[in-house]
Design an enzyme around this catalytic site. Structure first.
Site, PDB file in Angstrom:
ATOM      1  N   GLY A  52       3.127   6.374  10.621  1.00 30.42           N
ATOM      2  CA  GLY A  52       4.463   6.693  10.146  1.00 30.42           C
ATOM      3  C   GLY A  52       5.327   5.491   9.876  1.00 30.42           C
ATOM      4  N   SER A  96       4.223   2.478   8.180  1.00 27.49           N
ATOM      5  CA  SER A  96       3.721   1.545   7.177  1.00 27.49           C
ATOM      6  C   SER A  96       4.880   0.895   6.441  1.00 27.49           C
ATOM      7  CB  SER A  96       2.833   2.287   6.171  1.00 27.49           C
ATOM      8  OG  SER A  96       1.621   2.669   6.768  1.00 27.49           O
ATOM      9  N   GLY A  97       4.807  -0.423   6.288  1.00 28.82           N
ATOM     10  CA  GLY A  97       5.836  -1.144   5.560  1.00 28.82           C
ATOM     11  C   GLY A  97       7.054  -1.494   6.369  1.00 28.82           C
ATOM     12  N   ASP A 148      -0.643  -7.525   1.459  1.00 24.07           N
ATOM     13  CA  ASP A 148      -0.064  -6.177   1.500  1.00 24.07           C
ATOM     14  C   ASP A 148       1.458  -6.277   1.617  1.00 24.07           C
ATOM     15  OD1 ASP A 148       0.227  -3.462   1.633  1.00 24.07           O
ATOM     16  OD2 ASP A 148      -0.456  -3.271   3.718  1.00 24.07           O
ATOM     17  N   HIS A 194       0.818  -1.219   0.000  1.00 20.65           N
ATOM     18  CA  HIS A 194       0.000   0.000   0.000  1.00 20.65           C
ATOM     19  C   HIS A 194       0.854   1.272   0.000  1.00 20.65           C
ATOM     20  CE1 HIS A 194       0.487  -0.034   4.506  1.00 20.65           C
ATOM     21  NE2 HIS A 194       0.490   1.267   4.299  1.00 20.65           N
TER      22      HIS A 194
END
Length: 792
Positions: free
Chosen positions: A746, A748-749, A650, A600
């Site tokens: 902050g 994500s991933g 994801d 995402h």
């Protein structure tokens, strides 16, 4: 405030008369002469013991008066080697707390050789503080203390006595702490230790480790109902030990010990049947029998070790100063000596460099610091001189040698000393070591920071010179070492470079600055500019944190990480915003050529690799770090089943430029994380899992943050999220209102990593989605990471 710091509370030293028995014989525990010489054991003088039977003489070195002298005395060895005798000072070793608001807190001062002196805060532990509180006789419910650093109660004006106390925690006075180390000249005012005698606030009942040879091991004791007690070893295992290490803030490998491995306790047995799941934040949260109920005796006292040492760690022993002594190396759980065959200045230089000393290195004469007694672990060591670690040098096989301990290596690492300089006191706070940190100065009775306007390497050089450090100095700005809490004392500091102290430089005072703590200045002293040689990585070395192997620091606890702590952390930036303050997403290095993140992250800006850059070795988003590199991805591969309207699959991969699996070189701040092994069966739930990123507290941080998070059972997440939560996801976070930790937008991933066998960290999840930040009713959701073969 000034009156507060002038106050002094202490238990006054006992007069010698109070140490006498009814028959007139001194029966105290003082074991030094009034000039500070250590007393010899009375058993060294058998004729004298026969002359005065039943007068308190025995296998000890306490002062006595068997001849009914008015003052106790003892035999001691003079510098010439001759035996002499001298009276003892009954006040020797007394402690007092100065500058606190009551008799339960203050700057720690110790009475030695007729003078009161401070204790350096570098090595002071809560165990030391508890011994001080017990010695002050404040009551048995206050025999527990907290060590306070950075001159919490203001700096002193006198001398320092001790560099460390080294107490196990169960002694009744500091003179019984066997690892005491007198000051060696590297402690500055601003580093005076303080003590608070009170039950500490925090998660769970206080814990301590007692009876071990090292600070990180010992018999497990818990503070309950005003007393320290032991734990029975029924069901005691490594998972319980991991919770103990976490609560104590200790890194390393947790190991449970049974059958009173560290000696039998003497107090109550307060816990039995402890059975932790591994996700608890404190031992008290673990299932256990009711307090005080057990069927054990002290032969079954449980123990714990949290061993932070790794193969190749060095130390110098047998001397009063840390920069000299007999060389010992750690291997396979044991310390051992090094044989001096072929030993010369090049090998000595490598050792001193590894220990953090940049001056001249010298080989000391044979036997200068005493012969070792354990194993001889290394022989035939040959260095070129530029290696960063002794293990980078050629050497024989571990444990194979043709030496005796008379051939042990002895070293001296040169350090510089300077005269005391005038001006405000300076200290460095929140660095990885004493050589770096946020700059703070002591003005008007308060410690305060320095604004980074005009801050440069010349200014930092003056700070390092004032603190007696040598070598290159490096300025850091924008609160690189975190934001201070007190006043901002100085701004626009401008040094010429020849000043002996920061107080001699021109500067704007506290009433004229226009700064915030986000602009606090910092320095790194003795800065290493030469590249560090680093051994090539292989498949077995994934998931290791090389930078933490060279220092003994906690690995988890608090939000702030240290530079190089998480070497697989990658930040993903839009190329057009790469000079901004916050990355687009977090990511993780999984091998030399591939980085993994959340799909995402590319939802809004697409998967064209030319739009993005990756930073490896990043720590501070606005300062270029020592090993930081900015790379362009060659290709972005988004999971084929990912749809931008949902959260399934994801996951995405970014290919780095390079060939044959050789795209980016590893270094102390860059390494790949391990991926789950190929296996159909799931192992036991990981003990420790950590998320890292620049936003895990809900507000963006300039420096990389960390947080320990417990993995939660799938049914709890299914209950909260319904059909949105699938088997390809996992969730983690604290369901407690007292400690809210999960992932925020902050991150994500970014990685969720869990520590596995032999200290290797494994990528378990990728931060994906969740409701809010730190909401205990909605934990964070992570994409479950598949084994290596499935990903690639």
């Amino acid at each position: 405030a000034q009156g507060h710091f002038r106050s002094c509370f202490c238990v006054c030293p006992l007069s010698c008369s109070e140490g006498f028995t009814e028959l007139g014989y001194y029966n105290g525990s003082v074991s030094q002469t009034d000039s500070g010489s250590s007393c010899l054991k009375w058993t060294d003088f058998p004729d004298y013991m026969l002359q005065y039977p039943s007068r308190g003489l025995g296998d000890h070195n306490h002062c006595r008066n068997p001849d009914r002298e008015s003052n106790p005395w003892c035999f001691f060895r003079q510098k010439s080697g001759a035996i002499g005798w001298a009276y003892c000072d009954c006040h020797q070793g007394e402690a007092r707390l100065v500058g606190g608001s009551s008799n339960k807190s203050g700057r720690l001062e110790v009475y030695l050789n007729g003078r009161w002196g401070a204790v350096c805060d570098t090595h002071l532990t809560d165990r030391d503080a508890s011994v001080i509180c017990r010695q002050l006789r404040l009551g048995y419910k206050l025999e527990i203390g907290t060590a306070l650093r950075h001159s919490y109660f203001g700096p002193g004006s006198g001398l320092f006595h001790f560099e460390r106390l080294g107490c196990h925690g169960n002694e009744d006075s500091l003179l019984k702490c066997r690892s005491r180390k007198y000051i060696s000249g590297d402690c500055n005012h601003g580093n005076e230790a303080g003590v608070l005698c009170a039950v500490p606030e925090g998660n769970g009942a206080p814990l301590r480790l007692v009876g071990g040879l090292e600070d990180f091991e010992g018999r497990m004791e818990v503070y309950h109902n005003g007393r320290w007690g032991t734990i029975c070893d029924d069901e005691w295992d490594d998972i319980d030990a991991a919770v103990v290490c976490r609560q104590l803030g200790l890194g390393g490998v947790p190991k449970a010990w049974t059958w009173a491995h560290f000696g039998q306790g003497t107090g109550p047995i307060v816990l039995d049947g402890v059975h932790c799941t591994g996700n608890e934040l404190s031992l008290e949260e673990c299932p256990h029998a009711p307090w005080g109920q057990h069927n054990c005796d002290h032969m079954e006292d449980a123990g714990v070790s949290c061993n932070p040492f790794t193969d190749g760690v060095l130390r110098l022993v047998g001397a009063d100063s840390p920069w000299e002594g007999r060389l010992e190396v750690y291997h396979a759980g044991e310390w051992g000596t090094v044989c001096d065959d072929n030993w010369n200045g090049r090998q000595a230089q490598v050792v001193c460099r590894q220990l953090g000393y940049r001056g001249r290195a010298e080989v000391a004469p044979d036997g200068m610091y005493g012969e070792g007694t354990g194993m001889i672990l290394l022989d035939e060591v040959t260095c070129e001189g530029g290696e960063s670690s002794l293990l980078d040098c050629a050497h024989g096989q571990w444990g194979q040698h043709d030496c005796s301990h008379s051939e042990d290596v002895h070293l001296f690492c040169a350090v510089s000393s300077y005269a005391v300089v005038p001006g405000p006191l300076v200290r460095l706070v929140d660095g990885e070591s004493r050589k770096e940190g946020r700059v703070e100065v002591f003005i008007n009775g308060q410690w305060g920071s320095v604004c980074d306007d005009g801050w440069n390497d010349i200014n930092s050089g003056v700070v390092c010179r004032q603190l007696r450090f040598v070598g290159v100095s490096k300025a850091r700005s924008m609160a690189y070492f975190g934001e201070g809490q007190g006043p901002i004392h100085l701004d626009n500091v401008k040094c010429v470079g020849t000043e002996a102290s920061l107080g001699e430089c021109s500067a704007v005072g506290p009433d004229a600055h226009d700064c915030r703590h986000s602009e606090d200045a910092g320095v790194i002293c003795d800065y290493t500019t030469e590249p560090i040689k680093y051994r090539s990585m292989n498949k077995q070395e994934c998931g290791l944190r090389p930078n933490t192997q060279r220092r003994r620091r906690r690995i988890i606890g608090g939000d702030k990480s240290l530079r190089g702590d998480w070497p697989w952390q990658v930040s993903l930036w839009l190329r057009s915003q790469s000079k901004g303050t916050h990355p687009l997403c977090g990511a993780t290095l999984i091998n030399s050529c591939w980085v993994i993140t959340a799909a995402h992250c590319f939802k809004r800006f697409g998967s064209d690799p030319s739009r993005y850059v990756l930073r490896l070795g990043d720590y501070h988003t606005e300062e270029r770090d020592d090993f930081e590199r900015t790379l362009s991805p060659e290709r972005i591969v988004i999971h084929g089943k990912y749809h931008s309207q949902g959260w399934e699959y994801d996951i995405a991969l970014l290919k780095l430029k390079g060939t044959d699996g050789n795209c980016v070189a590893f270094n102390p701040h860059t390494n790949a994380v391990c991926l789950p092994p190929q296996s159909n069966r799931r192992g036991k739930r990981p003990i420790a899992c950590v998320i890292t990123g620049w936003g895990i507290t809900g507000t963006y941080s300039r420096t990389l943050l960390q947080a320990w998070v417990p993995l939660l059972p799938s049914w709890k997440c299914k209950k909260r999220y319904g059909s949105r939560f699938t088997s390809r996801m996992l969730c983690a976070g604290s369901l407690s209102n007292h400690r809210r930790v999960d992932s925020c937008q902050g991150d994500s991933g970014g990685p969720l990593v869990c520590q596995g066998e032999a200290g290797h960290w494994m990528l378990t999840g990728i931060i994906s989605w969740g409701h809010g930040c730190g909401d205990p009713t909605y934990p964070g959701v992570y994409t479950r990471v598949a084994p290596t073969q499935q990903i690639m």
